[in-house]
Design a protein around this motif. Sequence first.
Motif, mmCIF file in Angstrom:
data_model
loop_
_atom_site.group_PDB
_atom_site.id
_atom_site.type_symbol
_atom_site.label_atom_id
_atom_site.label_comp_id
_atom_site.label_asym_id
_atom_site.label_seq_id
_atom_site.Cartn_x
_atom_site.Cartn_y
_atom_site.Cartn_z
ATOM 1 N N ASN A 1 -2.477 7.364 7.464
ATOM 2 C CA ASN A 1 -3.159 6.711 9.234
ATOM 3 C C ASN A 1 -1.724 5.622 9.968
ATOM 4 N N LEU A 2 -0.149 6.005 9.330
ATOM 5 C CA LEU A 2 0.663 4.995 9.424
ATOM 6 C C LEU A 2 1.139 5.900 10.127
ATOM 7 N N TYR B 1 -2.271 2.380 11.644
ATOM 8 C CA TYR B 1 -1.421 1.368 10.991
ATOM 9 C C TYR B 1 -0.114 1.160 11.550
ATOM 10 N N THR C 1 -4.405 8.092 2.237
ATOM 11 C CA THR C 1 -4.609 7.758 3.196
ATOM 12 C C THR C 1 -3.726 6.655 3.983
ATOM 13 N N THR C 2 -4.096 5.869 3.556
ATOM 14 C CA THR C 2 -2.515 4.999 4.000
ATOM 15 C C THR C 2 -1.138 5.617 5.601
ATOM 16 N N ALA D 1 0.303 -1.344 0.158
ATOM 17 C CA ALA D 1 0.275 -0.022 0.477
ATOM 18 C C ALA D 1 0.914 1.304 -0.121
ATOM 19 N N GLY E 1 -1.925 6.129 -1.356
ATOM 20 C CA GLY E 1 -2.087 5.276 -0.419
ATOM 21 C C GLY E 1 -1.935 6.697 0.723
#
Length: 123
Positions: A47-48, A53, A43-44, A18, A41
């Motif tokens: 989130n990290l 995440y 939003t990912t 991702a 990627g």
Amino acid sequence: MALLEVKDLSIHFGGVKAVQNVSFTIDAGIVYAVIGPNGAGKTTLFNLITGVYTPTTGTIHLDGEAIGGKSPDELARRGVARTFQNLQICMNMDAIENVMVGAHLRLDRNLLKAALRWPALKR
């Protein structure tokens, strides 16, 4: 020193990569943007950074301290938080009441003060 430093950040969900080897630095007082097409990627990545995440590889530093893998509530207390695309959190509340929901992170919580309805707590 950078306010936020992301180095070689990656996360994999099974065989799906991702976010892969993302690196950047953010200096205080400057506005930055993350742009890209759907599925890139973005939003990912957020989130990290905000602890939703845990990275598969790479590091995230805030003010020189490693924050990768810390919980969202720990990061929120340090000022790192995200909003979601759902614009209305509590349907029966107005805008200011919705904003006040997040104020709990800054409250001086104390059972005695709450029981006595301490003026600062009421404010």
